[in-house]
Design a protein around this motif. Structure first.
Motif, PDB file in Angstrom:
ATOM      1  N   GLN A  71      72.976  25.804  26.888  1.00  0.00           N
ATOM      2  CA  GLN A  71      71.721  26.203  27.516  1.00  0.00           C
ATOM      3  C   GLN A  71      70.765  26.773  26.461  1.00  0.00           C
ATOM      4  O   GLN A  71      69.579  26.436  26.426  1.00  0.00           O
ATOM      5  CB  GLN A  71      71.985  27.231  28.605  1.00  0.00           C
ATOM      6  CG  GLN A  71      70.768  27.645  29.382  1.00  0.00           C
ATOM      7  CD  GLN A  71      71.121  28.660  30.477  1.00  0.00           C
ATOM      8  OE1 GLN A  71      72.259  29.083  30.615  1.00  0.00           O
ATOM      9  NE2 GLN A  71      70.125  29.053  31.234  1.00  0.00           N
ATOM     10  N   GLY A  72      71.274  27.630  25.606  1.00  0.00           N
ATOM     11  CA  GLY A  72      70.458  28.187  24.524  1.00  0.00           C
ATOM     12  C   GLY A  72      69.985  27.114  23.556  1.00  0.00           C
ATOM     13  O   GLY A  72      68.822  27.119  23.118  1.00  0.00           O
ATOM     14  N   TYR A  73      70.876  26.181  23.235  1.00  0.00           N
ATOM     15  CA  TYR A  73      70.503  25.093  22.329  1.00  0.00           C
ATOM     16  C   TYR A  73      69.394  24.234  22.939  1.00  0.00           C
ATOM     17  O   TYR A  73      68.431  23.876  22.259  1.00  0.00           O
ATOM     18  CB  TYR A  73      71.736  24.242  22.015  1.00  0.00           C
ATOM     19  CG  TYR A  73      71.442  23.045  21.153  1.00  0.00           C
ATOM     20  CD1 TYR A  73      71.043  23.206  19.829  1.00  0.00           C
ATOM     21  CD2 TYR A  73      71.571  21.762  21.654  1.00  0.00           C
ATOM     22  CE1 TYR A  73      70.769  22.115  19.027  1.00  0.00           C
ATOM     23  CE2 TYR A  73      71.307  20.660  20.857  1.00  0.00           C
ATOM     24  CZ  TYR A  73      70.908  20.833  19.549  1.00  0.00           C
ATOM     25  OH  TYR A  73      70.634  19.752  18.767  1.00  0.00           O
ATOM     26  N   ARG A  74      69.507  23.920  24.223  1.00  0.00           N
ATOM     27  CA  ARG A  74      68.452  23.142  24.881  1.00  0.00           C
ATOM     28  C   ARG A  74      67.121  23.894  24.867  1.00  0.00           C
ATOM     29  O   ARG A  74      66.060  23.303  24.691  1.00  0.00           O
ATOM     30  CB  ARG A  74      68.861  22.810  26.320  1.00  0.00           C
ATOM     31  CG  ARG A  74      69.828  21.642  26.405  1.00  0.00           C
ATOM     32  CD  ARG A  74      70.010  21.152  27.828  1.00  0.00           C
ATOM     33  NE  ARG A  74      70.619  22.137  28.699  1.00  0.00           N
ATOM     34  CZ  ARG A  74      71.919  22.284  28.881  1.00  0.00           C
ATOM     35  NH1 ARG A  74      72.770  21.497  28.243  1.00  0.00           N
ATOM     36  NH2 ARG A  74      72.391  23.207  29.688  1.00  0.00           N
TER      37      ARG A  74
ATOM     38  N   LYS B  29      65.654  23.474  21.520  1.00  0.00           N
ATOM     39  CA  LYS B  29      65.094  22.132  21.372  1.00  0.00           C
ATOM     40  C   LYS B  29      63.730  22.034  22.048  1.00  0.00           C
ATOM     41  O   LYS B  29      62.826  21.380  21.542  1.00  0.00           O
ATOM     42  CB  LYS B  29      66.040  21.092  21.988  1.00  0.00           C
ATOM     43  CG  LYS B  29      67.222  20.763  21.111  1.00  0.00           C
ATOM     44  CD  LYS B  29      68.188  19.820  21.780  1.00  0.00           C
ATOM     45  CE  LYS B  29      67.598  18.479  22.096  1.00  0.00           C
ATOM     46  NZ  LYS B  29      68.592  17.525  22.650  1.00  0.00           N
ATOM     47  N   THR B  30      63.589  22.694  23.189  1.00  0.00           N
ATOM     48  CA  THR B  30      62.346  22.636  23.948  1.00  0.00           C
ATOM     49  C   THR B  30      61.230  23.425  23.264  1.00  0.00           C
ATOM     50  O   THR B  30      60.099  22.958  23.160  1.00  0.00           O
ATOM     51  CB  THR B  30      62.568  23.186  25.368  1.00  0.00           C
ATOM     52  OG1 THR B  30      63.601  22.430  25.993  1.00  0.00           O
ATOM     53  CG2 THR B  30      61.313  23.094  26.199  1.00  0.00           C
ATOM     54  N   THR B  31      61.543  24.621  22.807  1.00  0.00           N
ATOM     55  CA  THR B  31      60.495  25.499  22.276  1.00  0.00           C
ATOM     56  C   THR B  31      60.535  25.649  20.765  1.00  0.00           C
ATOM     57  O   THR B  31      59.701  26.339  20.201  1.00  0.00           O
ATOM     58  CB  THR B  31      60.615  26.907  22.893  1.00  0.00           C
ATOM     59  OG1 THR B  31      61.883  27.457  22.529  1.00  0.00           O
ATOM     60  CG2 THR B  31      60.471  26.867  24.393  1.00  0.00           C
TER      61      THR B  31
ATOM     62  N   VAL C  71      61.132  28.282  15.464  1.00  0.00           N
ATOM     63  CA  VAL C  71      62.581  28.392  15.301  1.00  0.00           C
ATOM     64  C   VAL C  71      63.208  27.017  15.070  1.00  0.00           C
ATOM     65  O   VAL C  71      64.392  26.817  15.299  1.00  0.00           O
ATOM     66  CB  VAL C  71      63.247  29.101  16.507  1.00  0.00           C
ATOM     67  CG1 VAL C  71      62.857  30.556  16.564  1.00  0.00           C
ATOM     68  CG2 VAL C  71      62.942  28.381  17.798  1.00  0.00           C
ATOM     69  N   ASP C  72      62.407  26.076  14.599  1.00  0.00           N
ATOM     70  CA  ASP C  72      62.899  24.719  14.379  1.00  0.00           C
ATOM     71  C   ASP C  72      64.026  24.695  13.350  1.00  0.00           C
ATOM     72  O   ASP C  72      64.983  23.938  13.484  1.00  0.00           O
ATOM     73  CB  ASP C  72      61.760  23.794  13.955  1.00  0.00           C
ATOM     74  CG  ASP C  72      62.114  22.344  14.136  1.00  0.00           C
ATOM     75  OD1 ASP C  72      62.672  22.001  15.199  1.00  0.00           O
ATOM     76  OD2 ASP C  72      61.843  21.547  13.214  1.00  0.00           O
ATOM     77  N   GLY C  73      63.944  25.535  12.332  1.00  0.00           N
ATOM     78  CA  GLY C  73      65.017  25.601  11.334  1.00  0.00           C
ATOM     79  C   GLY C  73      66.330  26.042  11.947  1.00  0.00           C
ATOM     80  O   GLY C  73      67.389  25.491  11.641  1.00  0.00           O
ATOM     81  N   LEU C  74      66.279  27.031  12.818  1.00  0.00           N
ATOM     82  CA  LEU C  74      67.486  27.492  13.509  1.00  0.00           C
ATOM     83  C   LEU C  74      68.040  26.391  14.408  1.00  0.00           C
ATOM     84  O   LEU C  74      69.242  26.163  14.464  1.00  0.00           O
ATOM     85  CB  LEU C  74      67.177  28.745  14.324  1.00  0.00           C
ATOM     86  CG  LEU C  74      68.334  29.356  15.106  1.00  0.00           C
ATOM     87  CD1 LEU C  74      69.490  29.719  14.190  1.00  0.00           C
ATOM     88  CD2 LEU C  74      67.857  30.592  15.851  1.00  0.00           C
ATOM     89  N   ARG C  75      67.154  25.669  15.083  1.00  0.00           N
ATOM     90  CA  ARG C  75      67.585  24.573  15.937  1.00  0.00           C
ATOM     91  C   ARG C  75      68.295  23.501  15.123  1.00  0.00           C
ATOM     92  O   ARG C  75      69.329  22.977  15.523  1.00  0.00           O
ATOM     93  CB  ARG C  75      66.408  23.950  16.677  1.00  0.00           C
ATOM     94  CG  ARG C  75      66.860  22.869  17.667  1.00  0.00           C
ATOM     95  CD  ARG C  75      65.796  21.834  17.960  1.00  0.00           C
ATOM     96  NE  ARG C  75      65.129  21.268  16.816  1.00  0.00           N
ATOM     97  CZ  ARG C  75      65.594  20.231  16.084  1.00  0.00           C
ATOM     98  NH1 ARG C  75      66.739  19.683  16.363  1.00  0.00           N
ATOM     99  NH2 ARG C  75      64.883  19.770  15.083  1.00  0.00           N
ATOM    100  N   ARG C  76      67.765  23.198  13.937  1.00  0.00           N
ATOM    101  CA  ARG C  76      68.410  22.205  13.076  1.00  0.00           C
ATOM    102  C   ARG C  76      69.798  22.672  12.662  1.00  0.00           C
ATOM    103  O   ARG C  76      70.747  21.890  12.636  1.00  0.00           O
ATOM    104  CB  ARG C  76      67.551  21.924  11.846  1.00  0.00           C
ATOM    105  CG  ARG C  76      66.488  20.888  12.082  1.00  0.00           C
ATOM    106  CD  ARG C  76      65.874  20.427  10.749  1.00  0.00           C
ATOM    107  NE  ARG C  76      65.369  21.543   9.939  1.00  0.00           N
ATOM    108  CZ  ARG C  76      64.143  22.046  10.036  1.00  0.00           C
ATOM    109  NH1 ARG C  76      63.294  21.544  10.891  1.00  0.00           N
ATOM    110  NH2 ARG C  76      63.765  23.036   9.267  1.00  0.00           N
ATOM    111  N   ASP C  77      69.927  23.960  12.335  1.00  0.00           N
ATOM    112  CA  ASP C  77      71.239  24.494  11.963  1.00  0.00           C
ATOM    113  C   ASP C  77      72.223  24.369  13.122  1.00  0.00           C
ATOM    114  O   ASP C  77      73.377  23.992  12.935  1.00  0.00           O
ATOM    115  CB  ASP C  77      71.128  25.958  11.541  1.00  0.00           C
ATOM    116  CG  ASP C  77      70.403  26.137  10.216  1.00  0.00           C
ATOM    117  OD1 ASP C  77      70.254  25.136   9.480  1.00  0.00           O
ATOM    118  OD2 ASP C  77      69.988  27.273   9.925  1.00  0.00           O
ATOM    119  N   LEU C  78      71.765  24.703  14.305  1.00  0.00           N
ATOM    120  CA  LEU C  78      72.633  24.603  15.484  1.00  0.00           C
ATOM    121  C   LEU C  78      72.969  23.156  15.816  1.00  0.00           C
ATOM    122  O   LEU C  78      74.051  22.869  16.328  1.00  0.00           O
ATOM    123  CB  LEU C  78      71.974  25.264  16.693  1.00  0.00           C
ATOM    124  CG  LEU C  78      71.918  26.780  16.684  1.00  0.00           C
ATOM    125  CD1 LEU C  78      71.076  27.284  17.847  1.00  0.00           C
ATOM    126  CD2 LEU C  78      73.317  27.367  16.756  1.00  0.00           C
ATOM    127  N   SER C  79      72.063  22.244  15.525  1.00  0.00           N
ATOM    128  CA  SER C  79      72.297  20.844  15.874  1.00  0.00           C
ATOM    129  C   SER C  79      73.512  20.284  15.142  1.00  0.00           C
ATOM    130  O   SER C  79      74.165  19.373  15.634  1.00  0.00           O
ATOM    131  CB  SER C  79      71.063  20.001  15.598  1.00  0.00           C
ATOM    132  OG  SER C  79      70.867  19.837  14.211  1.00  0.00           O
TER     133      SER C  79
END
Length: 82
Positions: free
Chosen positions: A42-45, A48-50, A56-64
């Motif tokens: 849920q947090g990852y989605r 991805k949305t925001t 926080v795109d860098g953090l999203r990439r790390d989580l991906s």
């Protein structure tokens, strides 16, 4: 001999009870892991949305990286052989 059999029977009862308890422990562990994974997804989605608009795109990439290869598979078109 009778004492050994009585001890064996008592041990078997304890072992059966412990097996039941361990099954409950395992079920609880699986349920907790499932809940934690659901919250993480849920947090990852949400990232991805925001992610791009909130910086926080860098953090999203790390989580991906954690979720690589777990998404839906795209159907590959098979070229016609003529």
């Amino acid at each position: 001999m009778a004492r050994d059999l009585a001890t064996h029977d008592a041990h078997a009862q304890r072992q059966a009870r412990l097996a039941q308890l361990m099954e409950k422990v395992s079920d609880t562990d699986i349920a907790l892991g499932s809940d934690a994974m659901a919250i993480a997804l849920q947090g990852y989605r949400q990232f991805k949305t925001t992610g791009q608009t909130e910086g926080v795109d860098g953090l999203r990439r790390d989580l991906s990286r954690r979720f690589e290869g777990t998404g839906r598979r795209k159907a590959h078109a098979v070229p016609d052989e003529a």
